[in-house]
Design an enzyme around this catalytic site. Structure first.
Site, PDB file in Angstrom:
ATOM      1  N   LYS A  51     -16.400  -7.521   7.106  1.00 50.05           N
ATOM      2  CA  LYS A  51     -14.982  -8.218   6.855  1.00 50.05           C
ATOM      3  C   LYS A  51     -14.205  -8.871   8.557  1.00 50.05           C
ATOM      4  CE  LYS A  51     -12.963  -7.422   2.134  1.00 50.05           C
ATOM      5  NZ  LYS A  51     -11.138  -6.783   1.855  1.00 50.05           N
ATOM      6  N   ARG A 110      -2.057  -6.189  -7.730  1.00 54.18           N
ATOM      7  CA  ARG A 110      -1.309  -7.364  -7.713  1.00 54.18           C
ATOM      8  C   ARG A 110      -0.579  -7.878  -8.953  1.00 54.18           C
ATOM      9  NH1 ARG A 110      -3.039  -8.275  -1.703  1.00 54.18           N
ATOM     10  NH2 ARG A 110      -5.189  -7.622  -3.091  1.00 54.18           N
ATOM     11  N   HIS A 133       0.639  -1.062   0.400  1.00 51.73           N
ATOM     12  CA  HIS A 133      -0.313  -0.164   0.092  1.00 51.73           C
ATOM     13  C   HIS A 133       0.772   1.158  -0.220  1.00 51.73           C
ATOM     14  CE1 HIS A 133      -3.034  -2.764   2.337  1.00 51.73           C
ATOM     15  NE2 HIS A 133      -3.799  -2.003   0.679  1.00 51.73           N
ATOM     16  N   SER A 135      -3.094  -7.815   2.882  1.00 55.29           N
ATOM     17  CA  SER A 135      -3.265  -7.200   4.428  1.00 55.29           C
ATOM     18  C   SER A 135      -3.360  -8.820   5.102  1.00 55.29           C
ATOM     19  CB  SER A 135      -4.313  -6.286   4.603  1.00 55.29           C
ATOM     20  OG  SER A 135      -4.321  -5.789   3.995  1.00 55.29           O
TER      21      SER A 135
HETATM   22  O1  PNS Z   1      -8.530  -2.772   0.292  1.00 56.97           O
HETATM   23  P1  PNS Z   1      -9.862  -3.846  -0.495  1.00 56.97           P
HETATM   24  O2  PNS Z   1     -11.270  -4.199   0.252  1.00 56.97           O
HETATM   25  O3  PNS Z   1      -9.866  -4.341  -1.576  1.00 56.97           O
HETATM   26  O4  PNS Z   1     -11.504  -1.918  -0.617  1.00 56.97           O
HETATM   27  C1  PNS Z   1     -12.173  -2.122  -1.107  1.00 56.97           C
HETATM   28  C2  PNS Z   1     -12.705  -0.826  -1.188  1.00 56.97           C
HETATM   29  C3  PNS Z   1     -13.263  -0.818   0.081  1.00 56.97           C
HETATM   30  C4  PNS Z   1     -12.434  -0.532  -2.465  1.00 56.97           C
HETATM   31  C5  PNS Z   1     -14.635  -1.566  -2.250  1.00 56.97           C
HETATM   32  O5  PNS Z   1     -15.256  -2.736  -0.970  1.00 56.97           O
HETATM   33  C6  PNS Z   1     -15.584  -0.046  -2.068  1.00 56.97           C
HETATM   34  O6  PNS Z   1     -14.737   0.983  -3.471  1.00 56.97           O
HETATM   35  N1  PNS Z   1     -16.776  -0.070  -1.335  1.00 56.97           N
HETATM   36  C7  PNS Z   1     -17.268   1.021  -1.472  1.00 56.97           C
HETATM   37  C8  PNS Z   1     -18.882   0.708  -1.931  1.00 56.97           C
HETATM   38  C9  PNS Z   1     -18.895   0.624  -3.078  1.00 56.97           C
HETATM   39  O7  PNS Z   1     -18.959   1.933  -3.626  1.00 56.97           O
HETATM   40  N2  PNS Z   1     -18.916  -0.473  -3.885  1.00 56.97           N
HETATM   41  C10 PNS Z   1     -18.153  -0.168  -5.650  1.00 56.97           C
HETATM   42  C11 PNS Z   1     -19.943  -0.228  -5.891  1.00 56.97           C
HETATM   43  S1  PNS Z   1     -21.596  -0.388  -5.601  1.00 56.97           S
END
Ligand code: PNS
Length: 164
Positions: A40, A89, A16, A127
């Protein structure tokens, strides 16, 4: 130009950090934002994840750490951001990120998703794998920022998550 780099950051890893440092060189301001309602079962609270990121990025002046709930597109708009930064990644990340990028594009056609390839030496990092390694008492040095390593060890000791 303002960009948003969203994630769960439970906890932030050096992968990150690599993306943050590189994206901060491209944009005037980078808002690194922690998703609040990550369903989660996170190890760290939202406040802890924000605090750890703040400490780990204190040396980068144009980075701001924040948190958000709800839709990312809505949040980005409120922040005046035109770009979402995502780290990729391996091929395994692609399907999900592709789906998210298209959905976000549908929700806000003005917002671009910019994918950055993770530095090669961090391509295996996540993570979850860092938490698993730490839980088994493995050495996490070099995988996460020093403040995260310290907090991770303390949290694991305290919660008795340690498995080995
Ligand atoms: O580090 P991660 O867990 O891969 O991050 C995922 C994240 C937080 C970027 C994603 O879950 C997200 O954007 N959540 C917010 C809700 C949203 O806008 N979802 C996409 C459209 S439904």
């Amino acid at each position: 130009m303002i960009a948003v780099y969203p994630g769960s950051f439970d906890p932030a890893t050096n992968g990150h950090l690599d993306i943050i440092e590189r994206a901060a060189r491209i944009f005037d301001q980078l808002i690194v934002t922690v998703f609040r309602n990550a369903g989660k079962n996170p190890l760290f609270t939202m406040e802890e994840r924000v605090e750890l990121l703040r400490e780990a990025t204190a040396h980068i002046p144009n980075v701001r750490i924040d948190s958000f709930g709800g839709l990312l597109t809505q949040y980005a708009k409120e922040q005046g951001a035109r770009v979402l930064v995502k780290g990729l990644r391996a091929v395994s990340d692609f399907d999900y990120e592709f789906q998210m990028a298209l959905m976000n594009k549908k929700l806000d056609p003005e917002l671009e998703t910019l994918f950055m390839m993770t530095g090669q030496k961090y391509s295996y990092l996540s993570s979850s794998i860092v938490k698993e390694l730490a839980g088994f008492g493995g050495c996490i040095e070099g995988l996460v920022p020093p403040n995260v390593a310290k907090r991770l060890m303390e949290t694991i000791e305290k919660s008795g998550v340690r498995k080995g």
